[in-house]
Scaffold this motif. Sequence first.
Motif, PDB file in Angstrom:
ATOM      1  N   GLU A 169       0.626  -1.160   0.053  1.00  0.00           N
ATOM      2  CA  GLU A 169       0.261  -0.011   0.354  1.00  0.00           C
ATOM      3  C   GLU A 169       0.392   1.259   0.137  1.00  0.00           C
ATOM      4  N   LYS A 170       1.245   2.012  -0.763  1.00  0.00           N
ATOM      5  CA  LYS A 170       0.833   3.258  -0.755  1.00  0.00           C
ATOM      6  C   LYS A 170       0.713   4.465  -0.079  1.00  0.00           C
ATOM      7  N   GLY A 171       1.418   4.642   1.477  1.00  0.00           N
ATOM      8  CA  GLY A 171       0.987   6.154   2.432  1.00  0.00           C
ATOM      9  C   GLY A 171       0.018   5.175   3.405  1.00  0.00           C
ATOM     10  N   HIS A 172      -1.200   5.777   3.277  1.00  0.00           N
ATOM     11  CA  HIS A 172      -2.328   5.555   4.201  1.00  0.00           C
ATOM     12  C   HIS A 172      -3.504   4.314   3.624  1.00  0.00           C
ATOM     13  N   PHE A 173      -4.231   3.355   3.709  1.00  0.00           N
ATOM     14  CA  PHE A 173      -5.165   3.077   3.683  1.00  0.00           C
ATOM     15  C   PHE A 173      -5.947   2.543   4.913  1.00  0.00           C
ATOM     16  N   ARG A 174      -7.143   2.426   4.011  1.00  0.00           N
ATOM     17  CA  ARG A 174      -8.319   1.225   5.523  1.00  0.00           C
ATOM     18  C   ARG A 174      -8.767  -0.096   5.681  1.00  0.00           C
ATOM     19  N   TYR A 234      -2.424   3.080  13.191  1.00  0.00           N
ATOM     20  CA  TYR A 234      -3.388   4.198  12.556  1.00  0.00           C
ATOM     21  C   TYR A 234      -4.215   5.250  13.227  1.00  0.00           C
ATOM     22  N   ILE A 235      -4.291   6.703  12.321  1.00  0.00           N
ATOM     23  CA  ILE A 235      -4.721   7.234  12.969  1.00  0.00           C
ATOM     24  C   ILE A 235      -6.238   8.100  12.422  1.00  0.00           C
ATOM     25  N   ARG A 236      -7.191   9.166  13.230  1.00  0.00           N
ATOM     26  CA  ARG A 236      -8.142   8.794  13.143  1.00  0.00           C
ATOM     27  C   ARG A 236      -8.337  10.604  12.060  1.00  0.00           C
ATOM     28  N   THR A 237      -8.736  10.539  11.270  1.00  0.00           N
ATOM     29  CA  THR A 237      -8.984  11.485  10.608  1.00  0.00           C
ATOM     30  C   THR A 237     -10.394  12.528  11.080  1.00  0.00           C
ATOM     31  N   ILE A 238     -10.476  13.738  10.600  1.00  0.00           N
ATOM     32  CA  ILE A 238     -11.600  14.357  10.460  1.00  0.00           C
ATOM     33  C   ILE A 238     -12.887  13.851  10.837  1.00  0.00           C
ATOM     34  N   HIS A 239     -13.340  12.872  10.089  1.00  0.00           N
ATOM     35  CA  HIS A 239     -14.498  12.553  10.193  1.00  0.00           C
ATOM     36  C   HIS A 239     -14.496  10.746  11.110  1.00  0.00           C
ATOM     37  N   ASP A 240     -13.110  11.158  11.712  1.00  0.00           N
ATOM     38  CA  ASP A 240     -12.845   9.386  13.381  1.00  0.00           C
ATOM     39  C   ASP A 240     -12.706   8.359  12.502  1.00  0.00           C
ATOM     40  N   GLU A 241     -12.345   8.345  10.792  1.00  0.00           N
ATOM     41  CA  GLU A 241     -12.011   7.236   9.659  1.00  0.00           C
ATOM     42  C   GLU A 241     -10.667   6.874  10.669  1.00  0.00           C
ATOM     43  N   LYS A 242     -10.798   5.056  11.366  1.00  0.00           N
ATOM     44  CA  LYS A 242      -9.826   4.882  11.371  1.00  0.00           C
ATOM     45  C   LYS A 242      -8.649   4.617   9.667  1.00  0.00           C
ATOM     46  N   ILE A 243      -7.691   5.624   9.602  1.00  0.00           N
ATOM     47  CA  ILE A 243      -6.340   5.006   8.534  1.00  0.00           C
ATOM     48  C   ILE A 243      -5.556   4.620   9.295  1.00  0.00           C
ATOM     49  N   PHE A 244      -4.928   3.288   8.524  1.00  0.00           N
ATOM     50  CA  PHE A 244      -3.745   2.865   9.018  1.00  0.00           C
ATOM     51  C   PHE A 244      -2.281   3.246   8.256  1.00  0.00           C
ATOM     52  N   GLU A 245      -1.376   3.609   8.786  1.00  0.00           N
ATOM     53  CA  GLU A 245      -0.458   3.349   7.754  1.00  0.00           C
ATOM     54  C   GLU A 245       1.114   2.436   8.224  1.00  0.00           C
ATOM     55  N   VAL A 246       1.415   2.375   7.172  1.00  0.00           N
ATOM     56  CA  VAL A 246       3.491   1.600   7.470  1.00  0.00           C
ATOM     57  C   VAL A 246       3.980   2.135   8.579  1.00  0.00           C
ATOM     58  N   GLY A 281      -8.390  16.543   2.761  1.00  0.00           N
ATOM     59  CA  GLY A 281      -7.994  14.885   3.890  1.00  0.00           C
ATOM     60  C   GLY A 281      -7.453  14.760   3.551  1.00  0.00           C
ATOM     61  N   LYS A 282      -6.281  15.157   3.092  1.00  0.00           N
ATOM     62  CA  LYS A 282      -4.642  14.851   2.227  1.00  0.00           C
ATOM     63  C   LYS A 282      -4.062  15.070   3.609  1.00  0.00           C
ATOM     64  N   ILE A 283      -3.052  14.124   3.708  1.00  0.00           N
ATOM     65  CA  ILE A 283      -2.350  13.739   5.383  1.00  0.00           C
ATOM     66  C   ILE A 283      -0.602  14.133   4.703  1.00  0.00           C
ATOM     67  N   ILE A 284      -0.105  15.131   5.528  1.00  0.00           N
ATOM     68  CA  ILE A 284       0.860  15.464   5.470  1.00  0.00           C
ATOM     69  C   ILE A 284       2.101  14.954   6.285  1.00  0.00           C
ATOM     70  N   GLU A 285       2.966  13.754   5.861  1.00  0.00           N
ATOM     71  CA  GLU A 285       3.700  13.671   7.237  1.00  0.00           C
ATOM     72  C   GLU A 285       5.004  14.317   7.408  1.00  0.00           C
ATOM     73  N   PHE A 286       4.649  14.870   8.765  1.00  0.00           N
ATOM     74  CA  PHE A 286       6.440  15.661   9.333  1.00  0.00           C
ATOM     75  C   PHE A 286       6.565  15.500  10.799  1.00  0.00           C
ATOM     76  N   ASP A 328     -10.159  -1.807   2.794  1.00  0.00           N
ATOM     77  CA  ASP A 328      -9.656  -1.471   1.672  1.00  0.00           C
ATOM     78  C   ASP A 328      -8.821  -2.969   1.618  1.00  0.00           C
ATOM     79  N   VAL A 329      -8.291  -3.197   2.042  1.00  0.00           N
ATOM     80  CA  VAL A 329      -7.220  -4.784   2.332  1.00  0.00           C
ATOM     81  C   VAL A 329      -8.130  -5.714   2.828  1.00  0.00           C
ATOM     82  N   ILE A 330      -9.426  -5.815   2.792  1.00  0.00           N
ATOM     83  CA  ILE A 330     -10.717  -6.415   2.756  1.00  0.00           C
ATOM     84  C   ILE A 330     -11.283  -6.757   1.001  1.00  0.00           C
ATOM     85  N   ARG A 331     -10.856  -5.825   1.078  1.00  0.00           N
ATOM     86  CA  ARG A 331     -11.854  -5.716  -1.143  1.00  0.00           C
ATOM     87  C   ARG A 331     -10.261  -6.283  -1.483  1.00  0.00           C
TER      88      ARG A 331
END
Lengths: 148, 148
Positions: B36-41, B72-84, B98-103, B44-47
Amino acid sequence: MVDHQYAFKQFTDYLRSEGKSITPERLDILDLVLHEKGHFRIEDVIRKNERVSRATVYRTLKTIEDAGLIKYIRTIHDEKIFEVVKEHHDHMICEVCGKIIEFHDPELESLQNDICASRGFSPTRHTMKIFGICPACQKRRSQENTPA
Amino acid sequence: MVDHQYAFKQFTDYLRSEGKSITPERLDILDLVLHEKGHFRIEDVIRKNERVSRATVYRTLKTIEDAGLIKYIRTIHDEKIFEVVKEHHDHMICEVCGKIIEFHDPELESLQNDICASRGFSPTRHTMKIFGICPACQKRRSQENTPA
DNA sequence: AAAATAATTGAGACTGATTCTCAATTATTG
DNA sequence: CAATAATTGAGAATCAGTCTCAATTATTTT
Protein backbone atom coordinates in the motif's frame (compact mmCIF):
# COMPACT_ATOMS: atom_id res chain seq x y z
CA MET A 1 -14.09 25.28 36.85
CA VAL A 2 -16.07 26.75 34.03
CA ASP A 3 -18.41 29.68 34.38
CA HIS A 4 -21.80 28.03 33.96
CA GLN A 5 -23.67 31.26 33.47
CA TYR A 6 -21.35 32.19 30.65
CA ALA A 7 -21.49 28.75 29.06
CA PHE A 8 -25.27 28.82 29.00
CA LYS A 9 -25.23 32.22 27.35
CA GLN A 10 -22.74 31.01 24.76
CA PHE A 11 -24.91 27.99 24.08
CA THR A 12 -28.22 29.80 23.76
CA ASP A 13 -26.58 32.46 21.61
CA TYR A 14 -25.25 29.71 19.39
CA LEU A 15 -28.66 28.06 19.16
CA ARG A 16 -30.37 31.31 18.27
CA SER A 17 -27.72 32.18 15.69
CA GLU A 18 -28.35 28.84 14.01
CA GLY A 19 -32.13 29.11 14.15
CA LYS A 20 -32.28 26.19 16.57
CA SER A 21 -34.75 25.93 19.44
CA ILE A 22 -33.86 26.27 23.07
CA THR A 23 -35.34 23.15 24.62
CA PRO A 24 -35.26 21.81 28.17
CA GLU A 25 -33.53 18.66 26.87
CA ARG A 26 -30.65 20.72 25.49
CA LEU A 27 -30.32 22.81 28.61
CA ASP A 28 -30.50 19.74 30.84
CA ILE A 29 -27.70 18.04 28.98
CA LEU A 30 -25.51 21.12 28.98
CA ASP A 31 -26.13 21.45 32.71
CA LEU A 32 -25.18 17.85 33.33
CA VAL A 33 -22.08 18.19 31.19
CA LEU A 34 -20.92 21.33 32.97
CA HIS A 35 -21.22 19.54 36.30
CA GLU A 36 -19.04 16.66 35.13
CA LYS A 37 -15.64 16.86 36.70
CA GLY A 38 -12.97 16.49 34.04
CA HIS A 39 -13.67 13.87 31.43
CA PHE A 40 -16.83 11.92 30.72
CA ARG A 41 -18.21 9.36 28.29
CA ILE A 42 -21.41 9.53 26.32
CA GLU A 43 -22.79 6.55 28.21
CA ASP A 44 -22.41 8.48 31.46
CA VAL A 45 -24.59 11.25 30.12
CA ILE A 46 -27.20 8.80 28.87
CA ARG A 47 -27.32 6.92 32.15
CA LYS A 48 -27.49 10.01 34.34
CA ASN A 49 -30.24 11.56 32.29
CA GLU A 50 -32.85 8.89 31.70
CA ARG A 51 -35.48 11.49 31.00
CA VAL A 52 -33.75 12.28 27.71
CA SER A 53 -33.53 9.68 24.96
CA ARG A 54 -30.31 8.16 23.70
CA ALA A 55 -30.79 9.78 20.28
CA THR A 56 -31.24 13.21 21.78
CA VAL A 57 -28.16 12.84 23.95
CA TYR A 58 -26.10 12.06 20.85
CA ARG A 59 -27.68 14.88 18.89
CA THR A 60 -27.23 17.37 21.68
CA LEU A 61 -23.65 16.47 22.48
CA LYS A 62 -22.85 17.12 18.84
CA THR A 63 -24.67 20.43 19.04
CA ILE A 64 -22.76 21.44 22.16
CA GLU A 65 -19.58 20.40 20.42
CA ASP A 66 -20.49 22.51 17.40
CA ALA A 67 -21.07 25.40 19.76
CA GLY A 68 -17.45 24.97 20.83
CA LEU A 69 -18.20 24.11 24.45
CA ILE A 70 -16.98 20.52 24.53
CA LYS A 71 -14.62 18.36 22.51
CA TYR A 72 -13.47 14.78 22.63
CA ILE A 73 -10.27 12.77 22.53
CA ARG A 74 -9.59 9.05 22.12
CA THR A 75 -8.00 6.99 24.87
CA ILE A 76 -5.50 4.18 24.38
CA HIS A 77 -8.45 1.85 24.04
CA ASP A 78 -10.06 4.04 21.40
CA GLU A 79 -12.79 5.16 23.78
CA LYS A 80 -14.33 8.53 23.01
CA ILE A 81 -13.88 10.78 26.03
CA PHE A 82 -15.47 14.22 26.17
CA GLU A 83 -14.34 17.23 28.14
CA VAL A 84 -15.50 20.78 28.63
CA VAL A 85 -13.40 23.14 26.56
CA LYS A 86 -11.33 25.49 28.66
CA GLU A 87 -8.18 27.21 27.43
CA HIS A 88 -6.41 25.13 24.84
CA HIS A 89 -4.30 22.33 26.25
CA ASP A 90 -2.80 18.98 25.31
CA HIS A 91 -2.89 15.62 27.05
CA MET A 92 -0.67 13.11 28.73
CA ILE A 93 -2.38 9.74 29.06
CA CYS A 94 -1.13 7.13 31.50
CA GLU A 95 -0.98 3.71 29.89
CA VAL A 96 -1.19 2.00 33.28
CA CYS A 97 -4.09 3.69 35.07
CA GLY A 98 -5.66 5.60 32.20
CA LYS A 99 -5.34 8.93 33.97
CA ILE A 100 -5.50 11.98 31.72
CA ILE A 101 -3.22 14.88 32.58
CA GLU A 102 -3.76 18.21 30.88
CA PHE A 103 -0.91 20.54 30.12
CA HIS A 104 -0.19 23.65 28.16
CA ASP A 105 3.14 24.88 26.91
CA PRO A 106 3.39 28.14 24.95
CA GLU A 107 6.78 27.19 23.53
CA LEU A 108 5.22 24.08 22.03
CA GLU A 109 2.45 26.12 20.46
CA SER A 110 4.77 28.59 18.81
CA LEU A 111 7.06 25.85 17.61
CA GLN A 112 4.07 24.17 15.98
CA ASN A 113 3.15 27.37 14.22
CA ASP A 114 6.71 27.73 12.97
CA ILE A 115 6.67 24.19 11.62
CA CYS A 116 3.40 24.83 9.79
CA ALA A 117 4.61 28.15 8.41
CA SER A 118 7.75 26.57 7.03
CA ARG A 119 5.58 24.10 5.10
CA GLY A 120 2.95 26.53 3.89
CA PHE A 121 0.29 24.78 5.96
CA SER A 122 -2.32 27.00 7.56
CA PRO A 123 -3.24 25.46 10.93
CA THR A 124 -6.61 25.85 12.57
CA ARG A 125 -6.22 23.53 15.52
CA HIS A 126 -4.23 20.57 16.71
CA THR A 127 -4.33 17.68 19.09
CA MET A 128 -1.41 16.14 20.84
CA LYS A 129 -1.37 13.14 23.09
CA ILE A 130 1.65 11.83 24.91
CA PHE A 131 1.26 8.26 26.15
CA GLY A 132 3.43 6.99 28.96
CA ILE A 133 3.43 6.38 32.70
CA CYS A 134 2.24 8.95 35.18
CA PRO A 135 4.28 9.79 38.32
CA ALA A 136 1.96 7.87 40.63
CA CYS A 137 2.18 4.66 38.59
CA GLN A 138 5.95 4.97 38.33
CA LYS A 139 6.17 5.17 42.08
CA ARG A 140 3.80 2.25 42.57
CA ARG A 141 5.78 0.17 40.13
CA SER A 142 9.13 0.80 41.72
CA GLN A 143 7.65 -0.12 45.11
CA GLU A 144 6.28 -3.38 43.74
CA ASN A 145 9.70 -4.26 42.36
CA THR A 146 11.36 -3.57 45.72
CA PRO A 147 9.20 -5.50 48.22
CA ALA A 148 9.72 -5.02 51.97
CA MET B 1 9.59 2.80 0.94
CA VAL B 2 9.92 0.13 3.54
CA ASP B 3 12.28 -2.80 3.34
CA HIS B 4 9.90 -5.70 2.79
CA GLN B 5 12.45 -8.35 3.52
CA TYR B 6 13.18 -6.76 6.86
CA ALA B 7 9.52 -6.25 7.69
CA PHE B 8 8.77 -9.91 7.05
CA LYS B 9 11.61 -10.94 9.32
CA GLN B 10 10.39 -8.62 12.04
CA PHE B 11 6.91 -10.03 11.70
CA THR B 12 7.85 -13.70 11.72
CA ASP B 13 10.21 -13.08 14.63
CA TYR B 14 7.36 -11.45 16.48
CA LEU B 15 5.01 -14.33 15.72
CA ARG B 16 7.53 -16.91 16.89
CA SER B 17 8.32 -14.95 20.05
CA GLU B 18 4.61 -14.94 20.89
CA GLY B 19 4.09 -18.61 20.09
CA LYS B 20 1.86 -17.71 17.18
CA SER B 21 1.76 -19.59 13.90
CA ILE B 22 3.14 -18.33 10.63
CA THR B 23 0.23 -18.75 8.26
CA PRO B 24 -0.19 -17.85 4.59
CA GLU B 25 -3.10 -15.59 5.53
CA ARG B 26 -0.88 -13.54 7.82
CA LEU B 27 1.91 -13.30 5.29
CA ASP B 28 -0.52 -12.39 2.51
CA ILE B 29 -1.98 -9.56 4.49
CA LEU B 30 1.42 -8.24 5.51
CA ASP B 31 2.47 -8.36 1.89
CA LEU B 32 -0.60 -6.46 0.78
CA VAL B 33 -0.13 -3.88 3.49
CA LEU B 34 3.51 -3.32 2.61
CA HIS B 35 2.53 -2.65 -0.97
CA GLU B 36 0.00 0.00 0.00
CA LYS B 37 1.26 3.43 -0.80
CA GLY B 38 0.87 5.71 2.16
CA HIS B 39 -2.36 5.32 4.09
CA PHE B 40 -5.04 2.68 3.77
CA ARG B 41 -8.32 1.65 5.34
CA ILE B 42 -9.32 -1.75 6.62
CA GLU B 43 -11.98 -2.04 3.95
CA ASP B 44 -9.30 -1.68 1.28
CA VAL B 45 -7.46 -4.67 2.67
CA ILE B 46 -10.64 -6.73 2.88
CA ARG B 47 -11.66 -5.90 -0.67
CA LYS B 48 -8.25 -6.53 -2.17
CA ASN B 49 -7.84 -9.86 -0.44
CA GLU B 50 -11.05 -11.79 -0.90
CA ARG B 51 -9.33 -15.06 -0.22
CA VAL B 52 -8.99 -14.08 3.43
CA SER B 53 -12.05 -13.62 5.59
CA ARG B 54 -13.10 -10.34 7.10
CA ALA B 55 -12.51 -11.66 10.61
CA THR B 56 -8.98 -12.73 9.78
CA VAL B 57 -8.17 -9.38 8.22
CA TYR B 58 -9.21 -7.67 11.44
CA ARG B 59 -7.33 -10.15 13.58
CA THR B 60 -4.22 -9.96 11.46
CA LEU B 61 -4.11 -6.19 11.20
CA LYS B 62 -4.17 -6.10 14.98
CA THR B 63 -1.38 -8.65 15.10
CA ILE B 64 0.71 -6.63 12.66
CA GLU B 65 0.01 -3.57 14.73
CA ASP B 66 1.11 -5.39 17.88
CA ALA B 67 4.28 -6.34 16.06
CA GLY B 68 4.91 -2.62 15.64
CA LEU B 69 4.78 -2.62 11.85
CA ILE B 70 1.66 -0.54 11.31
CA LYS B 71 -0.35 1.97 13.31
CA TYR B 72 -3.46 4.01 12.76
CA ILE B 73 -4.71 7.53 13.12
CA ARG B 74 -8.19 9.05 13.02
CA THR B 75 -9.20 11.53 10.37
CA ILE B 76 -11.43 14.54 10.89
CA HIS B 77 -14.37 12.28 10.20
CA ASP B 78 -13.19 9.75 12.76
CA GLU B 79 -12.20 7.26 10.09
CA LYS B 80 -9.50 4.79 11.08
CA ILE B 81 -6.57 5.12 8.67
CA PHE B 82 -3.62 2.73 8.84
CA GLU B 83 -0.09 3.36 7.73
CA VAL B 84 3.14 1.41 7.69
CA VAL B 85 5.38 2.53 10.53
CA LYS B 86 8.53 4.18 9.29
CA GLU B 87 10.62 6.60 11.32
CA HIS B 88 8.48 8.40 13.84
CA HIS B 89 6.58 11.34 12.43
CA ASP B 90 3.53 13.47 13.08
CA HIS B 91 0.67 14.54 10.85
CA MET B 92 -0.87 17.58 9.28
CA ILE B 93 -4.39 16.86 8.05
CA CYS B 94 -6.09 19.12 5.51
CA GLU B 95 -9.66 19.90 6.54
CA VAL B 96 -10.60 20.66 2.95
CA CYS B 97 -9.28 17.76 0.88
CA GLY B 98 -8.40 15.29 3.64
CA LYS B 99 -4.79 15.01 2.54
CA ILE B 100 -2.42 13.72 5.19
CA ILE B 101 1.04 15.28 5.31
CA GLU B 102 3.73 13.64 7.38
CA PHE B 103 6.43 15.63 9.08
CA HIS B 104 9.14 15.21 11.62
CA ASP B 105 10.81 17.87 13.71
CA PRO B 106 13.56 16.99 16.17
CA GLU B 107 13.11 20.23 18.08
CA LEU B 108 9.51 19.30 18.71
CA GLU B 109 10.51 15.88 19.98
CA SER B 110 13.05 17.19 22.44
CA LEU B 111 10.68 19.89 23.64
CA GLN B 112 8.09 17.21 24.33
CA ASN B 113 10.58 15.23 26.34
CA ASP B 114 11.45 18.32 28.35
CA ILE B 115 7.80 18.97 29.07
CA CYS B 116 7.31 15.40 30.27
CA ALA B 117 10.46 15.46 32.37
CA SER B 118 9.37 18.64 34.13
CA ARG B 119 6.13 16.90 35.15
CA GLY B 120 7.62 13.56 36.15
CA PHE B 121 5.78 11.81 33.31
CA SER B 122 7.66 9.02 31.58
CA PRO B 123 6.68 9.09 27.90
CA THR B 124 6.63 6.05 25.66
CA ARG B 125 5.11 7.51 22.52
CA HIS B 126 2.97 10.36 21.32
CA THR B 127 0.65 11.39 18.54
CA MET B 128 0.21 14.85 17.20
CA LYS B 129 -2.19 16.00 14.56
CA ILE B 130 -2.37 19.50 13.21
CA PHE B 131 -5.59 20.25 11.36
CA GLY B 132 -5.74 23.10 8.88
CA ILE B 133 -5.55 23.85 5.19
CA CYS B 134 -2.84 22.47 2.95
CA PRO B 135 -0.93 24.69 0.51
CA ALA B 136 -2.80 23.34 -2.53
CA CYS B 137 -6.22 24.04 -1.05
CA GLN B 138 -5.14 27.51 0.05
CA LYS B 139 -4.14 28.29 -3.51
CA ARG B 140 -7.34 26.86 -4.92
CA ARG B 141 -9.39 28.90 -2.49
CA SER B 142 -7.71 32.18 -3.22
CA GLN B 143 -8.21 31.56 -6.94
CA GLU B 144 -11.91 30.89 -6.44
CA ASN B 145 -12.26 34.14 -4.56
CA THR B 146 -10.55 36.08 -7.33
CA PRO B 147 -12.32 34.94 -10.50
CA ALA B 148 -10.99 35.98 -13.92
C1' DA C 1 -52.87 34.25 23.49
C1' DA C 2 -54.51 31.18 19.93
C1' DA C 3 -53.27 29.60 15.32
C1' DA C 4 -49.88 28.50 12.07
C1' DT C 5 -45.32 27.09 11.22
C1' DA C 6 -40.95 25.10 12.17
C1' DA C 7 -38.01 22.43 14.90
C1' DT C 8 -37.34 18.69 18.14
C1' DT C 9 -38.15 14.56 20.48
C1' DG C 10 -38.58 9.49 21.59
C1' DA C 11 -38.84 4.75 20.42
C1' DG C 12 -37.15 1.62 18.09
C1' DA C 13 -35.46 0.13 13.57
C1' DC C 14 -31.26 0.35 11.20
C1' DT C 15 -26.36 0.67 9.87
C1' DG C 16 -21.57 -0.20 9.58
C1' DA C 17 -17.66 -1.52 12.06
C1' DT C 18 -15.78 -4.81 14.84
C1' DT C 19 -15.80 -8.96 17.74
C1' DC C 20 -17.21 -13.51 18.90
C1' DT C 21 -18.32 -18.54 18.39
C1' DC C 22 -17.18 -22.93 17.18
C1' DA C 23 -16.55 -26.60 14.02
C1' DA C 24 -13.33 -27.55 10.38
C1' DT C 25 -8.67 -26.82 8.87
C1' DT C 26 -3.82 -26.08 9.17
C1' DA C 27 0.60 -25.29 11.54
C1' DT C 28 3.85 -26.86 14.94
C1' DT C 29 6.01 -30.14 17.95
C1' DG C 30 7.88 -34.54 19.57
C1' DC D 1 3.55 -39.07 11.09
C1' DA D 2 0.66 -38.61 15.04
C1' DA D 3 -0.64 -35.67 18.63
C1' DT D 4 -1.35 -31.10 20.07
C1' DA D 5 -2.08 -26.33 19.64
C1' DA D 6 -3.31 -22.49 16.98
C1' DT D 7 -5.94 -20.45 13.22
C1' DT D 8 -9.46 -19.88 10.03
C1' DG D 9 -14.14 -18.90 7.91
C1' DA D 10 -18.95 -18.09 8.08
C1' DG D 11 -22.17 -16.09 10.07
C1' DA D 12 -24.21 -14.67 14.46
C1' DA D 13 -23.71 -11.20 17.88
C1' DT D 14 -22.46 -6.78 19.67
C1' DC D 15 -21.67 -1.99 19.85
C1' DA D 16 -21.67 2.80 18.91
C1' DG D 17 -23.94 5.86 16.45
C1' DT D 18 -27.60 7.35 13.03
C1' DC D 19 -32.10 7.47 11.01
C1' DT D 20 -37.23 7.53 10.58
C1' DC D 21 -41.45 9.45 11.43
C1' DA D 22 -45.40 10.35 14.13
C1' DA D 23 -46.25 12.91 18.26
C1' DT D 24 -44.80 16.82 20.91
C1' DT D 25 -43.00 21.29 21.85
C1' DA D 26 -40.91 25.73 20.69
C1' DT D 27 -41.18 29.81 17.92
C1' DT D 28 -43.37 33.06 15.04
C1' DT D 29 -47.32 35.15 13.24
C1' DT D 30 -51.70 37.26 13.54
